[in-house]
Design an enzyme around this catalytic site. Structure first.
Site, PDB file in Angstrom:
ATOM      1  N   GLN A   1       0.833  -1.198   0.000  1.00 57.83           N
ATOM      2  CA  GLN A   1       0.000   0.000   0.000  1.00 57.83           C
ATOM      3  C   GLN A   1       0.871   1.254   0.000  1.00 57.83           C
ATOM      4  O   GLN A   1       1.740   1.401   0.858  1.00 57.83           O
ATOM      5  CB  GLN A   1      -0.908  -0.005   1.237  1.00 57.83           C
ATOM      6  CG  GLN A   1      -1.841   1.174   1.352  1.00 57.83           C
ATOM      7  CD  GLN A   1      -2.692   1.091   2.616  1.00 57.83           C
ATOM      8  OE1 GLN A   1      -2.305   0.425   3.593  1.00 57.83           O
ATOM      9  NE2 GLN A   1      -3.834   1.739   2.622  1.00 57.83           N
ATOM     10  N   GLY A   2       0.656   2.155  -0.952  1.00 59.09           N
ATOM     11  CA  GLY A   2       1.436   3.380  -1.043  1.00 59.09           C
ATOM     12  C   GLY A   2       0.599   4.607  -0.775  1.00 59.09           C
ATOM     13  O   GLY A   2       0.294   5.379  -1.696  1.00 59.09           O
TER      14      GLY A   2
ATOM     15  N   SER B   1       0.651   6.608   2.789  1.00 65.37           N
ATOM     16  CA  SER B   1       1.281   7.587   3.682  1.00 65.37           C
ATOM     17  C   SER B   1       2.545   8.177   3.078  1.00 65.37           C
ATOM     18  O   SER B   1       3.281   7.511   2.339  1.00 65.37           O
ATOM     19  CB  SER B   1       1.624   6.935   5.027  1.00 65.37           C
ATOM     20  OG  SER B   1       0.459   6.543   5.698  1.00 65.37           O
TER      21      SER B   1
ATOM     22  N   GLU C   1     -10.338  -2.075   5.090  1.00 69.51           N
ATOM     23  CA  GLU C   1      -9.170  -2.347   5.935  1.00 69.51           C
ATOM     24  C   GLU C   1      -9.565  -2.430   7.395  1.00 69.51           C
ATOM     25  O   GLU C   1      -8.992  -3.205   8.166  1.00 69.51           O
ATOM     26  CB  GLU C   1      -8.130  -1.238   5.733  1.00 69.51           C
ATOM     27  CG  GLU C   1      -6.861  -1.437   6.542  1.00 69.51           C
ATOM     28  CD  GLU C   1      -5.918  -0.249   6.482  1.00 69.51           C
ATOM     29  OE1 GLU C   1      -4.778  -0.387   6.956  1.00 69.51           O
ATOM     30  OE2 GLU C   1      -6.311   0.800   5.976  1.00 69.51           O
TER      31      GLU C   1
ATOM     32  N   SER D   1      -5.828   5.769  13.085  1.00 69.56           N
ATOM     33  CA  SER D   1      -5.365   6.055  14.443  1.00 69.56           C
ATOM     34  C   SER D   1      -6.525   6.126  15.424  1.00 69.56           C
ATOM     35  O   SER D   1      -7.684   6.360  15.048  1.00 69.56           O
ATOM     36  CB  SER D   1      -4.588   7.380  14.470  1.00 69.56           C
ATOM     37  OG  SER D   1      -5.463   8.469  14.257  1.00 69.56           O
TER      38      SER D   1
ATOM     39  N   GLU E   1      -7.207   8.418  17.493  1.00 67.54           N
ATOM     40  CA  GLU E   1      -7.829   9.746  17.464  1.00 67.54           C
ATOM     41  C   GLU E   1      -8.816   9.868  16.308  1.00 67.54           C
ATOM     42  O   GLU E   1      -9.916  10.417  16.463  1.00 67.54           O
ATOM     43  CB  GLU E   1      -6.737  10.824  17.345  1.00 67.54           C
ATOM     44  CG  GLU E   1      -5.866  10.972  18.579  1.00 67.54           C
ATOM     45  CD  GLU E   1      -4.833   9.876  18.714  1.00 67.54           C
ATOM     46  OE1 GLU E   1      -4.226   9.759  19.794  1.00 67.54           O
ATOM     47  OE2 GLU E   1      -4.626   9.122  17.741  1.00 67.54           O
TER      48      GLU E   1
END
Length: 400
Positions: A126-127, A129, A244, A385, A387
């Protein structure tokens, strides 16, 4: 609400358990039980074994060539893999890019990629971030300019899980720098063997080499490797991230870690010469964790039972599973670290060998405990995340 499994579902669990027992290489299972890294060949071999049973793509419907599992069957399947333990089908292939191509890809892309995705003939990474675009993914800067029948791609990506094994990368690039952040993004499929691609290893604090940085310098990618419309990548991204995060509670995985903690506690002598497993503080902590895992499992089963109400789209309440599942998996690793005690520490040479994928066979199995504990610190970030998950719950569930 009845949370008991039906006789058919219990029979399916037995079927999955028997298949794993009969087909999984005992050496692979032993490595997973001790949280040691598998080789590329071991992972590929198991996925092809699953494919022979039509179980390599558990989330795919029959129309895509998958087994057409019900949500409950899918839960049982992964629960048995986690508790065995056995390798999961490679999520980058079967849970991420496979459903994307099946939903948004052209007929030619489906014919070209889907059979190879399920058999792991092509390993995907997976590209998404970048150094300045992680949780704020729409801030990505990797660019792709159109040049005839190719895109010329420049930029860098970071934290590419298992990219050193990968043949292809599905990635997000900015194809319209003048548009708003989300509106100018496209998804490309990039062959990592193309000129201008460089994969650099990143060894994380747990001593493992699982993630990488990928640099793209004037990489020419054919236009027919774009998924969906140009500048239409953001909608595809939301679809992919929803997949995901489905089933990310991983209750079975936490139970496996808890079992290992109890095993280590049986081997360790605590203060006073007593076995640590008989220590009331340890027993209370292990029992409390087991209760919390059961409560999380009930929550997951409740969401599975109500899955039809969301017409196949991810339930925003699944963020609860991500948050609490991460917390409990981290707590289980802390208990395991406590149970292992000083024997969890590896010598410097062993630690480097682990990073190189050559963990000494004679090393005590407890020495993989600290790397597992350290690795799970990142679970609060990957897959969305904590958050971000709390923001999703606040907006979509609480209406704040």
């Amino acid at each position: 609400m009845d949370f008991d499994f039906t006789p058919e579902e219990r029979a399916f669990r037995t079927q999955v358990r028997d298949f794993i027992a009969s087909n999984l290489d005992p050496q692979v299972q032993a490595k997973l039980a001790e949280h040691r890294s598998l080789t590329r060949d071991e992972i590929v071999a198991w996925q092809r074994t699953l494919d022979g049973r039509n179980w390599a793509t558990p989330s795919w419907p029959a129309a895509w060539g998958g087994p057409g599992f019900t949500p409950v069957q899918r839960y049982i399947f992964f629960d048995e893999l986690h508790q065995a333990p056995a390798p999961e089908p490679l999520s980058f292939n079967v849970a991420m890019i496979g459903p994307v191509i099946a939903t948004f890809g052209t007929d030619a892309q489906k014919r070209r990629f889907l059979p190879r995705i399920r058999r792991l003939d092509d390993w995907w990474c997976q590209g998404f971030s970048e150094p300045g675009a992680g949780s704020d993914l729409a801030s990505l800067k990797a660019s792709a300019r159109r040049d005839g029948e190719h895109y010329v791609v420049n930029g860098s990506k970071i934290w590419q899980g298992m990219a050193h094994y990968a043949d292809w990368m599905f990635t997000l690039v900015r194809t319209d720098p003048t548009a708003t952040k989300q509106a100018g993004i496209s998804m490309l499929l990039i062959d990592l063997r193309l000129p201008g691609v460089e994969v650099r290893p990143i060894v994380t604090m747990d001593g493992r080499h699982e993630v990488n940085a990928v640099f793209l310098d004037e990489v020419r990618v054919p236009v027919d490797c774009r998924v969906g419309e140009e500048n239409g990548g953001w909608a595809i991204t939301k679809f992919l991230l929803g997949n995901e995060r489905t089933g990310i509670a991983r209750v079975g995985m936490s139970r496996h870690i808890l079992r290992r903690a109890r095993t280590l506690a049986q081997q360790r002598i605590a203060s006073g010469g007593e076995c640590l497993a008989d220590d009331p503080v340890f027993r209370q902590a292990a029992a409390a964790l087991e209760i919390e895992l059961h409560a999380l499992e009930i929550t997951q089963m409740r969401l599975i039972a109500e899955a039809d109400a969301h017409s196949g789209t991810p339930d925003p309440r699944s963020s609860i599973l991500k948050i609490r599942g991460t917390q409990l998996r981290q707590q289980a690793s802390e208990l395991m670290l406590s149970a292992a005690g000083p024997s969890a520490l590896a010598a410097a040479g062993e630690f480097q060998a682990f990073a190189d994928g050559q963990w000494p066979a004679q090393a005590p199995w407890s020495t993989t405990v600290a790397p597992v504990y350290l690795s799970l610190r990142a679970a609060s970030i990957y897959g969305g995340s904590t958050e971000v998950q709390k923001n999703i719950l606040a907006k979509t569930v609480l209406g704040l």
